[in-house]
Design a protein around this motif. Structure first.
Motif, PDB file in Angstrom:
ATOM      1  N   ARG A   1     -44.714  37.192 -14.637  1.00 61.46           N
ATOM      2  CA  ARG A   1     -45.478  38.446 -14.673  1.00 61.46           C
ATOM      3  C   ARG A   1     -45.894  38.777 -16.110  1.00 61.46           C
ATOM      4  NH1 ARG A   1     -42.234  41.385 -11.915  1.00 61.46           N
ATOM      5  NH2 ARG A   1     -41.027  42.139 -13.668  1.00 61.46           N
ATOM      6  N   ASN A   2     -44.969  38.610 -17.053  1.00 59.70           N
ATOM      7  CA  ASN A   2     -45.294  38.877 -18.462  1.00 59.70           C
ATOM      8  C   ASN A   2     -46.370  37.918 -18.962  1.00 59.70           C
ATOM      9  OD1 ASN A   2     -43.413  40.927 -18.475  1.00 59.70           O
ATOM     10  ND2 ASN A   2     -41.874  39.791 -19.597  1.00 59.70           N
ATOM     11  N   ALA A   3     -46.269  36.644 -18.568  1.00 61.61           N
ATOM     12  CA  ALA A   3     -47.276  35.657 -18.971  1.00 61.61           C
ATOM     13  C   ALA A   3     -48.635  36.023 -18.380  1.00 61.61           C
ATOM     14  CB  ALA A   3     -46.862  34.257 -18.535  1.00 61.61           C
ATOM     15  N   ALA A   4     -48.650  36.437 -17.128  1.00 65.30           N
ATOM     16  CA  ALA A   4     -49.911  36.837 -16.486  1.00 65.30           C
ATOM     17  C   ALA A   4     -50.541  38.007 -17.231  1.00 65.30           C
ATOM     18  CB  ALA A   4     -49.667  37.199 -15.022  1.00 65.30           C
ATOM     19  N   ASN A   5     -49.723  38.945 -17.663  1.00 66.55           N
ATOM     20  CA  ASN A   5     -50.230  40.097 -18.422  1.00 66.55           C
ATOM     21  C   ASN A   5     -50.718  39.684 -19.804  1.00 66.55           C
ATOM     22  OD1 ASN A   5     -49.758  41.943 -16.362  1.00 66.55           O
ATOM     23  ND2 ASN A   5     -47.693  42.394 -17.067  1.00 66.55           N
ATOM     24  N   ARG A   6     -49.954  38.854 -20.488  1.00 72.72           N
ATOM     25  CA  ARG A   6     -50.338  38.434 -21.837  1.00 72.72           C
ATOM     26  C   ARG A   6     -51.651  37.655 -21.830  1.00 72.72           C
ATOM     27  NH1 ARG A   6     -44.490  36.780 -22.354  1.00 72.72           N
ATOM     28  NH2 ARG A   6     -43.539  38.368 -23.661  1.00 72.72           N
ATOM     29  N   PHE A   7     -51.770  36.727 -20.897  1.00 78.78           N
ATOM     30  CA  PHE A   7     -52.940  35.854 -20.860  1.00 78.78           C
ATOM     31  C   PHE A   7     -54.070  36.405 -19.988  1.00 78.78           C
ATOM     32  CE2 PHE A   7     -49.731  32.838 -22.339  1.00 78.78           C
ATOM     33  CZ  PHE A   7     -50.437  32.072 -23.244  1.00 78.78           C
ATOM     34  N   ALA A   8     -53.812  37.508 -19.298  1.00 73.04           N
ATOM     35  CA  ALA A   8     -54.806  38.117 -18.393  1.00 73.04           C
ATOM     36  C   ALA A   8     -55.271  37.111 -17.339  1.00 73.04           C
ATOM     37  CB  ALA A   8     -55.973  38.694 -19.181  1.00 73.04           C
ATOM     38  N   VAL A   9     -54.295  36.508 -16.641  1.00 78.21           N
ATOM     39  CA  VAL A   9     -54.577  35.537 -15.589  1.00 78.21           C
ATOM     40  C   VAL A   9     -53.793  35.916 -14.339  1.00 78.21           C
ATOM     41  CG1 VAL A   9     -55.057  33.650 -17.219  1.00 78.21           C
ATOM     42  CG2 VAL A   9     -52.718  33.992 -16.383  1.00 78.21           C
ATOM     43  N   ASP A  10     -54.103  35.218 -13.230  1.00 77.49           N
ATOM     44  CA  ASP A  10     -53.357  35.494 -12.007  1.00 77.49           C
ATOM     45  C   ASP A  10     -52.014  34.759 -12.027  1.00 77.49           C
ATOM     46  OD1 ASP A  10     -53.694  32.815 -11.083  1.00 77.49           O
ATOM     47  OD2 ASP A  10     -55.554  33.343 -10.069  1.00 77.49           O
ATOM     48  N   THR A  11     -51.196  35.021 -11.025  1.00 81.57           N
ATOM     49  CA  THR A  11     -49.831  34.496 -10.981  1.00 81.57           C
ATOM     50  C   THR A  11     -49.793  32.972 -10.940  1.00 81.57           C
ATOM     51  OG1 THR A  11     -49.083  36.505  -9.878  1.00 81.57           O
ATOM     52  CG2 THR A  11     -47.636  34.608  -9.720  1.00 81.57           C
TER      53      THR A  11
ATOM     54  N   ASN B   1     -43.352  22.518 -23.864  1.00 75.45           N
ATOM     55  CA  ASN B   1     -43.853  22.190 -25.192  1.00 75.45           C
ATOM     56  C   ASN B   1     -43.389  23.096 -26.329  1.00 75.45           C
ATOM     57  OD1 ASN B   1     -45.745  19.930 -24.542  1.00 75.45           O
ATOM     58  ND2 ASN B   1     -46.542  21.493 -23.170  1.00 75.45           N
ATOM     59  N   LEU B   2     -43.129  24.359 -26.043  1.00 76.72           N
ATOM     60  CA  LEU B   2     -42.831  25.299 -27.116  1.00 76.72           C
ATOM     61  C   LEU B   2     -41.376  25.734 -27.196  1.00 76.72           C
ATOM     62  CD1 LEU B   2     -45.944  27.681 -26.881  1.00 76.72           C
ATOM     63  CD2 LEU B   2     -45.641  25.668 -28.338  1.00 76.72           C
ATOM     64  N   CYS B   3     -40.732  25.826 -26.059  1.00 78.68           N
ATOM     65  CA  CYS B   3     -39.377  26.370 -26.035  1.00 78.68           C
ATOM     66  C   CYS B   3     -38.364  25.295 -26.417  1.00 78.68           C
ATOM     67  CB  CYS B   3     -39.045  26.914 -24.645  1.00 78.68           C
ATOM     68  SG  CYS B   3     -40.196  28.187 -24.059  1.00 78.68           S
ATOM     69  N   GLU B   4     -37.406  25.680 -27.240  1.00 76.27           N
ATOM     70  CA  GLU B   4     -36.344  24.748 -27.619  1.00 76.27           C
ATOM     71  C   GLU B   4     -35.440  24.533 -26.421  1.00 76.27           C
ATOM     72  OE1 GLU B   4     -34.366  25.446 -31.267  1.00 76.27           O
ATOM     73  OE2 GLU B   4     -36.164  26.281 -32.197  1.00 76.27           O
ATOM     74  N   LYS B   5     -34.989  23.331 -26.329  1.00 74.00           N
ATOM     75  CA  LYS B   5     -34.159  22.975 -25.161  1.00 74.00           C
ATOM     76  C   LYS B   5     -32.705  22.964 -25.494  1.00 74.00           C
ATOM     77  CE  LYS B   5     -37.878  20.520 -23.036  1.00 74.00           C
ATOM     78  NZ  LYS B   5     -39.042  20.843 -23.718  1.00 74.00           N
TER      79      LYS B   5
ATOM     80  N   GLU C   1     -57.056  33.336 -29.363  1.00 75.16           N
ATOM     81  CA  GLU C   1     -56.415  33.007 -30.641  1.00 75.16           C
ATOM     82  C   GLU C   1     -54.940  33.391 -30.684  1.00 75.16           C
ATOM     83  OE1 GLU C   1     -57.480  36.700 -33.574  1.00 75.16           O
ATOM     84  OE2 GLU C   1     -58.997  35.145 -33.353  1.00 75.16           O
ATOM     85  N   SER C   2     -54.480  34.173 -29.729  1.00 79.76           N
ATOM     86  CA  SER C   2     -53.069  34.552 -29.655  1.00 79.76           C
ATOM     87  C   SER C   2     -52.285  33.692 -28.677  1.00 79.76           C
ATOM     88  CB  SER C   2     -52.944  36.024 -29.240  1.00 79.76           C
ATOM     89  OG  SER C   2     -53.521  36.860 -30.199  1.00 79.76           O
ATOM     90  N   ALA C   3     -52.895  32.642 -28.138  1.00 80.26           N
ATOM     91  CA  ALA C   3     -52.253  31.842 -27.098  1.00 80.26           C
ATOM     92  C   ALA C   3     -50.892  31.297 -27.528  1.00 80.26           C
ATOM     93  CB  ALA C   3     -53.176  30.707 -26.655  1.00 80.26           C
ATOM     94  N   LEU C   4     -50.790  30.801 -28.749  1.00 82.66           N
ATOM     95  CA  LEU C   4     -49.491  30.283 -29.207  1.00 82.66           C
ATOM     96  C   LEU C   4     -48.451  31.394 -29.306  1.00 82.66           C
ATOM     97  CD1 LEU C   4     -50.460  27.633 -31.905  1.00 82.66           C
ATOM     98  CD2 LEU C   4     -49.359  27.217 -29.707  1.00 82.66           C
ATOM     99  N   ASP C   5     -48.855  32.559 -29.789  1.00 84.40           N
ATOM    100  CA  ASP C   5     -47.930  33.692 -29.854  1.00 84.40           C
ATOM    101  C   ASP C   5     -47.495  34.103 -28.454  1.00 84.40           C
ATOM    102  OD1 ASP C   5     -47.989  33.848 -32.639  1.00 84.40           O
ATOM    103  OD2 ASP C   5     -49.699  35.223 -32.629  1.00 84.40           O
ATOM    104  N   PHE C   6     -48.445  34.109 -27.511  1.00 80.14           N
ATOM    105  CA  PHE C   6     -48.112  34.448 -26.128  1.00 80.14           C
ATOM    106  C   PHE C   6     -47.144  33.413 -25.553  1.00 80.14           C
ATOM    107  CE2 PHE C   6     -52.516  36.632 -25.451  1.00 80.14           C
ATOM    108  CZ  PHE C   6     -52.106  37.709 -26.198  1.00 80.14           C
ATOM    109  N   GLY C   7     -47.357  32.144 -25.894  1.00 86.34           N
ATOM    110  CA  GLY C   7     -46.455  31.094 -25.432  1.00 86.34           C
ATOM    111  C   GLY C   7     -45.054  31.272 -25.987  1.00 86.34           C
ATOM    112  N   ARG C   8     -44.979  31.654 -27.258  1.00 84.92           N
ATOM    113  CA  ARG C   8     -43.659  31.924 -27.850  1.00 84.92           C
ATOM    114  C   ARG C   8     -42.994  33.120 -27.162  1.00 84.92           C
ATOM    115  NH1 ARG C   8     -46.895  31.171 -32.540  1.00 84.92           N
ATOM    116  NH2 ARG C   8     -46.720  29.040 -33.252  1.00 84.92           N
ATOM    117  N   GLY C   9     -43.812  34.063 -26.695  1.00 87.52           N
ATOM    118  CA  GLY C   9     -43.283  35.199 -25.939  1.00 87.52           C
ATOM    119  C   GLY C   9     -42.630  34.744 -24.643  1.00 87.52           C
ATOM    120  N   ILE C  10     -43.210  33.709 -24.035  1.00 84.18           N
ATOM    121  CA  ILE C  10     -42.613  33.140 -22.818  1.00 84.18           C
ATOM    122  C   ILE C  10     -41.236  32.574 -23.152  1.00 84.18           C
ATOM    123  CG2 ILE C  10     -42.811  31.242 -21.152  1.00 84.18           C
ATOM    124  CD1 ILE C  10     -45.917  31.693 -21.334  1.00 84.18           C
TER     125      ILE C  10
END
Length: 118
Positions: A91-101, A114-118, A67-76
């Motif tokens: 590395r931060n994304a891997a930690n936030r989402f608890a996934v491998d590299t 999709n989320l970051c302004e260009k 449920e925090s996936a969008l917040d984690f994406g905004r963190g990216i």
């Protein structure tokens, strides 16, 4: 008189910090959606947000269901805006989402697309 003011101030500080730690004294992050009142609907997702979540889910179903996936994406996006290296962002994304590299790299690409302004 001064002792009474100190007690009131201490009480206000204690009240302000309530909910910031669990019973062990460890800091606990606020829960997503905690600011919503019961029964309040979440704002509808934009097409870009939906695309991000679909791409994250395709990369890792558990990460996409978080449920925090969008917040984690905004963190990216924030990491990127702050000028962090690709390795740091991954590395931060891997930690936030608890996934491998490898999965984190896919998620970073999805966020930047999709989320970051260009």
């Amino acid at each position: 008189m001064l002792a009474g003011r100190v007690l009131v101030a201490a009480g206000l500080v204690t009240f302000a910090l309530a909910g910031c730690s669990d019973d062990s004294g460890e800091w606990v992050a606020p829960q997503p959606g905690a600011s919503r009142t019961p029964g309040q609907e979440a704002a509808p997702l934009s097409d870009k947000q939906k695309a991000f979540l679909e791409q994250v889910t395709a990369a890792d179903a558990k990460a996409g269901a978080n449920e925090s996936a969008l917040d984690f994406g905004r963190g990216i996006c924030l990491d990127t805006e702050q000028g962090k290296t690709d390795a740091q962002v991954t590395r931060n994304a891997a930690n936030r989402f608890a996934v491998d590299t490898a999965i984190a790299k896919t998620i970073v690409k999805a966020a930047r697309t999709n989320l970051c302004e260009k």
